[in-house]
Design a protein around this motif. Structure first.
Motif, PDB file in Angstrom:
ATOM      1  N   TYR A 203      -7.259   0.107   3.667  1.00  0.00           N
ATOM      2  CA  TYR A 203      -7.823  -0.264   4.965  1.00  0.00           C
ATOM      3  C   TYR A 203      -7.354  -1.664   5.379  1.00  0.00           C
ATOM      4  O   TYR A 203      -7.001  -1.898   6.535  1.00  0.00           O
ATOM      5  CB  TYR A 203      -9.353  -0.222   4.902  1.00  0.00           C
ATOM      6  N   LEU A 204      -7.344  -2.581   4.442  1.00  0.00           N
ATOM      7  CA  LEU A 204      -6.843  -3.933   4.747  1.00  0.00           C
ATOM      8  C   LEU A 204      -5.369  -3.890   5.130  1.00  0.00           C
ATOM      9  O   LEU A 204      -4.926  -4.604   6.033  1.00  0.00           O
ATOM     10  CB  LEU A 204      -7.041  -4.851   3.538  1.00  0.00           C
ATOM     11  N   GLN A 205      -4.623  -3.047   4.457  1.00  0.00           N
ATOM     12  CA  GLN A 205      -3.204  -2.911   4.788  1.00  0.00           C
ATOM     13  C   GLN A 205      -3.046  -2.382   6.209  1.00  0.00           C
ATOM     14  O   GLN A 205      -2.184  -2.834   6.969  1.00  0.00           O
ATOM     15  CB  GLN A 205      -2.525  -1.969   3.782  1.00  0.00           C
ATOM     16  N   ASN A 206      -3.875  -1.437   6.582  1.00  0.00           N
ATOM     17  CA  ASN A 206      -3.830  -0.910   7.946  1.00  0.00           C
ATOM     18  C   ASN A 206      -4.204  -1.978   8.980  1.00  0.00           C
ATOM     19  O   ASN A 206      -3.802  -1.887  10.147  1.00  0.00           O
ATOM     20  CB  ASN A 206      -4.776   0.286   8.084  1.00  0.00           C
ATOM     21  N   LEU A 207      -4.962  -2.973   8.550  1.00  0.00           N
ATOM     22  CA  LEU A 207      -5.325  -4.079   9.446  1.00  0.00           C
ATOM     23  C   LEU A 207      -4.255  -5.170   9.472  1.00  0.00           C
ATOM     24  O   LEU A 207      -4.445  -6.207  10.101  1.00  0.00           O
ATOM     25  CB  LEU A 207      -6.667  -4.682   9.023  1.00  0.00           C
ATOM     26  N   GLY A 208      -3.146  -4.941   8.785  1.00  0.00           N
ATOM     27  CA  GLY A 208      -2.033  -5.887   8.871  1.00  0.00           C
ATOM     28  C   GLY A 208      -1.875  -6.814   7.683  1.00  0.00           C
ATOM     29  O   GLY A 208      -1.058  -7.738   7.728  1.00  0.00           O
ATOM     30  N   ILE A 209      -2.640  -6.588   6.616  1.00  0.00           N
ATOM     31  CA  ILE A 209      -2.515  -7.451   5.443  1.00  0.00           C
ATOM     32  C   ILE A 209      -1.440  -6.895   4.515  1.00  0.00           C
ATOM     33  O   ILE A 209      -1.434  -5.704   4.186  1.00  0.00           O
ATOM     34  CB  ILE A 209      -3.865  -7.537   4.690  1.00  0.00           C
ATOM     35  N   ASP A 210      -0.532  -7.781   4.112  1.00  0.00           N
ATOM     36  CA  ASP A 210       0.546  -7.375   3.212  1.00  0.00           C
ATOM     37  C   ASP A 210      -0.045  -6.849   1.898  1.00  0.00           C
ATOM     38  O   ASP A 210      -0.835  -7.537   1.256  1.00  0.00           O
ATOM     39  CB  ASP A 210       1.458  -8.584   2.948  1.00  0.00           C
ATOM     40  N   ARG A 211       0.359  -5.668   1.514  1.00  0.00           N
ATOM     41  CA  ARG A 211      -0.189  -5.061   0.298  1.00  0.00           C
ATOM     42  C   ARG A 211       0.125  -5.894  -0.949  1.00  0.00           C
ATOM     43  O   ARG A 211      -0.612  -5.835  -1.950  1.00  0.00           O
ATOM     44  CB  ARG A 211       0.389  -3.641   0.141  1.00  0.00           C
ATOM     45  N   LYS A 212       1.206  -6.691  -0.860  1.00  0.00           N
ATOM     46  CA  LYS A 212       1.568  -7.521  -2.011  1.00  0.00           C
ATOM     47  C   LYS A 212       0.537  -8.614  -2.277  1.00  0.00           C
ATOM     48  O   LYS A 212       0.506  -9.173  -3.366  1.00  0.00           O
ATOM     49  CB  LYS A 212       2.936  -8.165  -1.770  1.00  0.00           C
ATOM     50  N   ARG A 213      -0.279  -8.907  -1.300  1.00  0.00           N
ATOM     51  CA  ARG A 213      -1.307  -9.937  -1.490  1.00  0.00           C
ATOM     52  C   ARG A 213      -2.576  -9.365  -2.109  1.00  0.00           C
ATOM     53  O   ARG A 213      -3.510 -10.105  -2.390  1.00  0.00           O
ATOM     54  CB  ARG A 213      -1.652 -10.583  -0.144  1.00  0.00           C
ATOM     55  N   ILE A 214      -2.605  -8.064  -2.302  1.00  0.00           N
ATOM     56  CA  ILE A 214      -3.832  -7.417  -2.760  1.00  0.00           C
ATOM     57  C   ILE A 214      -3.602  -6.743  -4.117  1.00  0.00           C
ATOM     58  O   ILE A 214      -2.635  -5.989  -4.283  1.00  0.00           O
ATOM     59  CB  ILE A 214      -4.306  -6.360  -1.741  1.00  0.00           C
ATOM     60  N   LYS A 215      -4.492  -7.015  -5.043  1.00  0.00           N
ATOM     61  CA  LYS A 215      -4.481  -6.321  -6.330  1.00  0.00           C
ATOM     62  C   LYS A 215      -5.774  -5.506  -6.431  1.00  0.00           C
ATOM     63  O   LYS A 215      -6.799  -5.892  -5.867  1.00  0.00           O
ATOM     64  CB  LYS A 215      -4.419  -7.320  -7.488  1.00  0.00           C
ATOM     65  N   THR A 216      -5.683  -4.440  -7.155  1.00  0.00           N
ATOM     66  CA  THR A 216      -6.880  -3.619  -7.351  1.00  0.00           C
ATOM     67  C   THR A 216      -7.078  -3.374  -8.840  1.00  0.00           C
ATOM     68  O   THR A 216      -6.112  -3.283  -9.612  1.00  0.00           O
ATOM     69  CB  THR A 216      -6.761  -2.266  -6.628  1.00  0.00           C
ATOM     70  N   ILE A 217      -8.324  -3.264  -9.211  1.00  0.00           N
ATOM     71  CA  ILE A 217      -8.669  -2.988 -10.614  1.00  0.00           C
ATOM     72  C   ILE A 217     -10.007  -2.262 -10.627  1.00  0.00           C
ATOM     73  O   ILE A 217     -10.828  -2.450  -9.717  1.00  0.00           O
ATOM     74  CB  ILE A 217      -8.747  -4.283 -11.440  1.00  0.00           C
ATOM     75  N   SER A 218     -10.198  -1.443 -11.624  1.00  0.00           N
ATOM     76  CA  SER A 218     -11.475  -0.736 -11.761  1.00  0.00           C
ATOM     77  C   SER A 218     -12.158  -1.160 -13.049  1.00  0.00           C
ATOM     78  O   SER A 218     -11.534  -1.214 -14.113  1.00  0.00           O
ATOM     79  CB  SER A 218     -11.254   0.784 -11.782  1.00  0.00           C
ATOM     80  N   TYR A 219     -13.448  -1.465 -12.925  1.00  0.00           N
ATOM     81  CA  TYR A 219     -14.253  -1.747 -14.112  1.00  0.00           C
ATOM     82  C   TYR A 219     -15.231  -0.612 -14.403  1.00  0.00           C
ATOM     83  O   TYR A 219     -16.060  -0.726 -15.317  1.00  0.00           O
ATOM     84  CB  TYR A 219     -15.030  -3.057 -13.922  1.00  0.00           C
TER      85      TYR A 219
END
Length: 199
Positions: A155-171
């Motif tokens: 969703y953030l990527q669709n709002l124009g945020i570069d995916r390279k700035r975002i990391k994801t992790i699951s706990y």
């Protein structure tokens, strides 16, 4: 006759000499005054020039000091803004329904604010941590937490945020914010948490 003839001549000679003396003396005095006037206007004296230089240096020093104070004020304001921003974003989360990874309207609104902040701070990066309540297996909850984090990232990527700035992790269920066995508590644990880094 001879005595009267000499006396007028002597008087006339005296008058003539006197007139020449008076007539020639006045212009000389005027010439002295004319010559003296330009000498009285030589421009600025050394003392006056020194005074003006000192005033100019004082003005320039005051400007430099003011510029330094302005810069310090801007830096303080920036630090205060960053601190306030960090405080407002601390423990920022979005929540999910049970066993779901879809974004609610409330979650999308929160993500919009996150996107605005990231656009305003292009050097910041973001880690999205997906979490679940305690129900289900560890493996299942780890996968579900990852789906939740990835949904927020997309969703953030669709709002124009570069995916390279975002990391994801699951706990998964490993980091509960509430430990009571109630629906209210489980709902708090079904979340994606945002952790910002960088300036």
């Amino acid at each position: 006759m001879r005595r009267y003839g000499v006396l007028p001549a002597v008087i006339m000679a005296f008058v003539l000499a006197l007139s020449l003396t008076v007539g020639c003396g006045a212009p000389k005095k005027a010439v002295k005054e004319d010559v003296a006037k330009p000498a009285a206007k030589p421009g600025l004296s050394e003392e006056e020039m020194a005074r003006q230089r000192a005033e100019q240096e004082a003005r320039e020093r005051a400007l430099r000091e003011q510029a330094i104070r302005d810069q310090e004020a801007r830096e303080r304001a920036e630090r205060d803004r960053a601190a306030a921003e960090a405080a407002s974003l601390k423990d920022l989360r979005i929540y999910f329904e049970f066993d779901r990874a879809e974004l609610s309207a409330e979650a999308r609104e929160t993500l919009g604010k996150v996107a605005q902040m990231l656009k305003a701070s292009p050097t910041k990066s973001l880690t999205i941590e997906g979490n679940c309540d305690e129900r289900g297996t560890n493996e299942y909850n780890l996968a579900l937490g990852q789906q939740r984090a990835d949904a927020a990232a997309r969703y953030l990527q669709n709002l124009g945020i570069d995916r390279k700035r975002i990391k994801t992790i699951s706990y998964g269920e490993e980091r509960p914010v509430c430990t009571e066995p109630t629906e209210a508590c489980w709902r708090k644990n079904r979340n994606a948490t945002f952790v910002f880094s960088g300036k």
